[in-house]
Every structure is written in C-alpha cells, then in structure tokens.
Design an enzyme around this catalytic site. Structure first.
Site, PDB file in Angstrom:
ATOM      1  N   TRP A 100       0.841  -1.213   0.000  1.00  7.52           N
ATOM      2  CA  TRP A 100       0.000   0.000   0.000  1.00  7.52           C
ATOM      3  C   TRP A 100       0.862   1.243   0.000  1.00  7.52           C
ATOM      4  O   TRP A 100       0.549   2.229  -0.679  1.00  7.52           O
ATOM      5  CB  TRP A 100      -0.974  -0.023   1.177  1.00  7.52           C
ATOM      6  CG  TRP A 100      -1.883  -1.208   1.129  1.00  7.52           C
ATOM      7  CD1 TRP A 100      -1.983  -2.207   2.057  1.00  7.52           C
ATOM      8  CD2 TRP A 100      -2.808  -1.559   0.071  1.00  7.52           C
ATOM      9  NE1 TRP A 100      -2.904  -3.135   1.648  1.00  7.52           N
ATOM     10  CE2 TRP A 100      -3.425  -2.776   0.447  1.00  7.52           C
ATOM     11  CE3 TRP A 100      -3.164  -0.972  -1.138  1.00  7.52           C
ATOM     12  CZ2 TRP A 100      -4.388  -3.409  -0.356  1.00  7.52           C
ATOM     13  CZ3 TRP A 100      -4.121  -1.597  -1.941  1.00  7.52           C
ATOM     14  CH2 TRP A 100      -4.718  -2.795  -1.545  1.00  7.52           C
ATOM     15  N   ASP A 167      -2.084   6.509   6.394  1.00  9.44           N
ATOM     16  CA  ASP A 167      -3.067   5.548   5.894  1.00  9.44           C
ATOM     17  C   ASP A 167      -3.367   4.576   7.037  1.00  9.44           C
ATOM     18  O   ASP A 167      -2.542   3.742   7.384  1.00  9.44           O
ATOM     19  CB  ASP A 167      -2.475   4.811   4.684  1.00  9.44           C
ATOM     20  CG  ASP A 167      -3.405   3.720   4.150  1.00  9.44           C
ATOM     21  OD1 ASP A 167      -4.499   3.520   4.702  1.00  9.44           O
ATOM     22  OD2 ASP A 167      -3.023   3.073   3.145  1.00  9.44           O
ATOM     23  N   LYS A 191     -12.513  -2.100   6.437  1.00  8.38           N
ATOM     24  CA  LYS A 191     -11.747  -2.949   7.347  1.00  8.38           C
ATOM     25  C   LYS A 191     -12.104  -2.787   8.815  1.00  8.38           C
ATOM     26  O   LYS A 191     -11.919  -3.727   9.565  1.00  8.38           O
ATOM     27  CB  LYS A 191     -10.256  -2.776   7.117  1.00  8.38           C
ATOM     28  CG  LYS A 191      -9.843  -3.509   5.856  1.00  8.38           C
ATOM     29  CD  LYS A 191      -8.602  -3.001   5.235  1.00  8.38           C
ATOM     30  CE  LYS A 191      -8.435  -3.582   3.853  1.00  8.38           C
ATOM     31  NZ  LYS A 191      -7.767  -2.652   2.954  1.00  8.38           N
TER      32      LYS A 191
HETATM   33  C1  LIG Z   1      -7.077  -2.223   1.878  1.00  7.45           C
HETATM   34  C2  LIG Z   1      -6.092  -1.158   2.012  1.00  7.45           C
HETATM   35  C3  LIG Z   1      -5.950  -0.132   1.052  1.00  7.45           C
HETATM   36  C4  LIG Z   1      -6.753  -0.101  -0.220  1.00  7.45           C
HETATM   37  O1  LIG Z   1      -8.051   0.268   0.025  1.00  7.45           O
HETATM   38  P1  LIG Z   1      -9.107   0.461  -1.173  1.00  7.45           P
HETATM   39  O2  LIG Z   1     -10.288   0.983  -0.411  1.00  7.45           O
HETATM   40  O3  LIG Z   1      -9.328  -0.880  -1.779  1.00  7.45           O
HETATM   41  O4  LIG Z   1      -8.558   1.437  -2.122  1.00  7.45           O
HETATM   42  C5  LIG Z   1      -5.012   0.853   1.289  1.00  7.45           C
HETATM   43  N1  LIG Z   1      -4.257   0.850   2.381  1.00  7.45           N
HETATM   44  C6  LIG Z   1      -4.349  -0.115   3.316  1.00  7.45           C
HETATM   45  C7  LIG Z   1      -3.470  -0.064   4.532  1.00  7.45           C
HETATM   46  C8  LIG Z   1      -5.268  -1.141   3.162  1.00  7.45           C
HETATM   47  O5  LIG Z   1      -5.366  -2.106   4.101  1.00  7.45           O
END
Ligand SMILES: *Cc1c(COP(=O)(O)O)cnc(C)c1O
Length: 354
Positions: A100, A167, A191
């Site tokens: 990511w 993030d 998540k």
């Molecule tokens: C799942 C995830 C993403 C991507 O998320 P999307 O909503 O599919 O764009 C980005 N960063 C982290 C840490 C993730 O776990």
C-alpha cells in the site's frame, strides 16, 4: 454452524450493525421507505452524515482540536493521489512498509519529489524500518500505520515537526493513540468501519490551502469540507453502516475498551504461533500487527490437514495474501476473542496430530 470470519477486507462487522443496516434497507427510521431510495438531502439522511462525522471525531479524541471528518468515495487508493494533490508542493517523505505504501508513492510521484525515508522491501516487508532520518523541508511525511498484507504495525510514530499523513485503513479505531499527532488520516471503510464504498478522511484544517496548483472540485478536500461532505451524492448505505459501527464502538466503551480486547486477541494467537512448532510467524516480533497475524506452516505437507480442520471449525478467510503466502488471520474490531480461541484450538490440534 457459526462462522468465524478472519477475512482481511472487506471483513467482519458487528452482527447488530448488519441487522440494523438490513432493516434500514427495507424501512428507514419507520418512514416506509428504504435508506437507499430517499434523498441524501432529506433531514433523516443529513442527520446520519452529521452523526457519522462527529462520532469519528469524538472517538478519535479530536473534538475542538481543529479537525474535520469527511466521507469520500474511491477507496483508500483514491487518497494515495488526493493527499499528494492537496498537500504536496515540492517534496514529501514516504516510509515504504509494503504494497500500500508503494502504491501511495507511485501516485505521489506525479505531483512532486518523493523521498523514501526508509524501506523494508529488502526483507519482503516483514518489519518496520526504525531510526531513519527525516530530511528538512518536507511538505509531509506519509506512513501506513498497519500493513494489512504483511502483518506489521507501527507501534511508535516519529516525533517530528513535519506534518504526518497516515493511511490507517486497516487499524483505525482499533487502538489508543494520540491522534492529534497526525495532520491527515485516511481509511477505507471496509476494514474496521463498514462496507466498501466510503473512505473516512480526517483533516486538520490548517494543513490545507498551501499548494499553488489548481485542484479539481471532486479531488479538493476544502470543497468537500465546506459542503459538509455533501458536495455530491455521498455513498449513503456505506456512510449509514459506518455510523452504526461507530455507535456500536462508542456503546462498547470506545477505542480504549476495544484496544484491550484487540490486545488479548493478538496475545492469544501470537503465543500459539510462538509455542507451536507446526507454525512460524512471518512478521518481526516487535512489529507484529494486532489486526493481521501472518504465519506459515513449518511443513507445507500439513496444508491439507490444517485447511480441512479450519473448514470443519467454521474458520473462514485465513489464506495469506499472494505476495506473502501462508496464512493471515485478520482480527478486526468485530471479531470476538472466542473466534480467535477457535482458531488457536485448531492450531494446537495440529501440534497433537503432527
Ligand atoms: C485495503 C487497504 C488499502 C486499499 O483500500 P481500497 O479501499 O481498496 O482502495 C489501502 N491501504 C491499506 C493499509 C489497506 O489495508
């Protein structure tokens, strides 16, 4: 049979949230209409949006500290470019801790100079780099708090004057942190918060307005903030369900309470991984994630037996990501300690069999 959902994302949500969300699909607030067939400008939905935004700020302990919360579309992946579009004038730092982070770096490079302050690519991202230096003159430093794929988590954040962008897609609302050390936090809902389709962005107001480029309205944080996150039609179902999860979390005692449970779940699985010779952990011990536990079998020949036992016990979603292999047990907020116990029982049965 009860299912134990260890999926990495989209993933488990509290049962009561799923129940309320499904009721609102048929009849929202006793209106006789569905949540997804009424105007997003209706009083009932405007209340949902306001409630979701203020619950996010409240749970993070950011009330009265100059932050705004908005719900956007495009996933966390859209934030890889939006953060740079809105904040990167000349140069930004990125800590590369996995897939990511790499994707975020790739997007940001379109907007300015990127300094990779540290990377754990040399060990296929099984640790968090430490002791890296942060150069002068960065517009911001971008971090990924929890690396969903590799099962590592930043435990200690750098102490710096550089604005921090983080993030937190896979560990927001899961552990107690001083969230005011961050200037911008983003997280895809799927998540720890709700269904895919909404992304929460929490922004310190004074970090905006510093870049000289023009920003298209839909990609401009300021525009979304000034319209109370209703610049265009928001993802109503995703925002509503996220609001329900945030209410659930607040009623369960907030982040402090869930942090304790998450810590117990992590201790339970990691002590099994460490003591059981049939398994070995993937991530460096001191950097192990409380959300995603990555591990392998010491002998791949045992795979069919382990998979069959898991299936029999109702365990779902523990296959590792293709870039790591092995297994990954994701233990987000809504996953109970009992479910982790079921997995640990299966793991110890493997030891008896092996
Ligand atoms: C799942 C995830 C993403 C991507 O998320 P999307 O909503 O599919 O764009 C980005 N960063 C982290 C840490 C993730 O776990």
């Amino acid at each position: 049979m009860k299912k134990h959902n260890f999926s990495a994302g989209p993933c488990i949500l509290p049962q009561e949230v799923l129940l309320k969300a499904s009721e609102a699909i048929m009849d929202f607030n006793g209106s006789g209409l569905s949540l997804i067939e009424i105007s997003h400008r209706s009083k009932d939905f405007v209340e949902v949006m306001e409630n979701a935004r203020s619950l996010a700020i409240e749970l993070l302990g950011l009330e009265g500290k100059g932050y705004s919360a908005i719900f956007l579309q495009g996933g966390a992946s859209m934030q890889f470019l939006m953060t740079a579009y809105n904040l990167l004038e000349k140069k930004a730092g990125y800590l590369n801790t996995g897939t990511w982070s790499e994707k975020a770096i790739k997007e940001a490079k379109m907007f300015g100079e990127i300094v990779e302050v540290g990377s754990s690519k040399d060990e296929n991202f099984n640790y968090i780099p430490k002791g890296y230096s942060i150069p002068e003159g960065l517009d911001y430093l971008h971090l990924t708090s929890n690396n969903t794929i590799f099962g590592t988590q930043i435990k200690k954040f750098p102490n710096t004057n550089v604005p921090l962008v983080c993030d937190m897609s896979s560990d927001i609302f899961s552990r107690q942190l001083d969230f005011s050390q961050f200037d911008l936090i983003y997280a895809g809902a799927q998540k720890n918060m709700g269904p895919a389709g909404a992304t929460l962005v929490v922004i310190k107001d004074d970090v905006l307005g510093k870049v000289s480029r023009q920003i298209p309205s839909m990609l401009n944080y300021q525009v979304h903030i000034s319209k109370d996150s209703m610049f265009n039609t928001p993802p109503v179902f995703a925002v509503y369900t996220s609001m329900l999860t945030l209410e659930w979390l607040k009623n369960a005692g907030g982040i402090t309470a869930i942090d304790e449970i998450n810590e117990k779940k992590a201790q339970l699985i990691y002590s099994e991984i460490d003591l059981n010779p049939v398994f070995k952990g993937y991530a460096n011990k001191e950097d192990r994630s409380n959300m995603n536990a990555t591990f392998n079998l010491t002998d791949d020949k045992l795979k069919d037996t382990f998979d069959a036992l898991c299936k029999e016990a109702g365990i779902n979603g523990i296959n590792g990501h293709r870039s790591v292999g092995g297994y990954r047990a994701s233990m987000y907020n809504a996953l109970s300690l009992e479910s982790v116990g079921v997995l640990v029982d299966v793991m110890s049965e493997m030891e008896r069999k092996g």
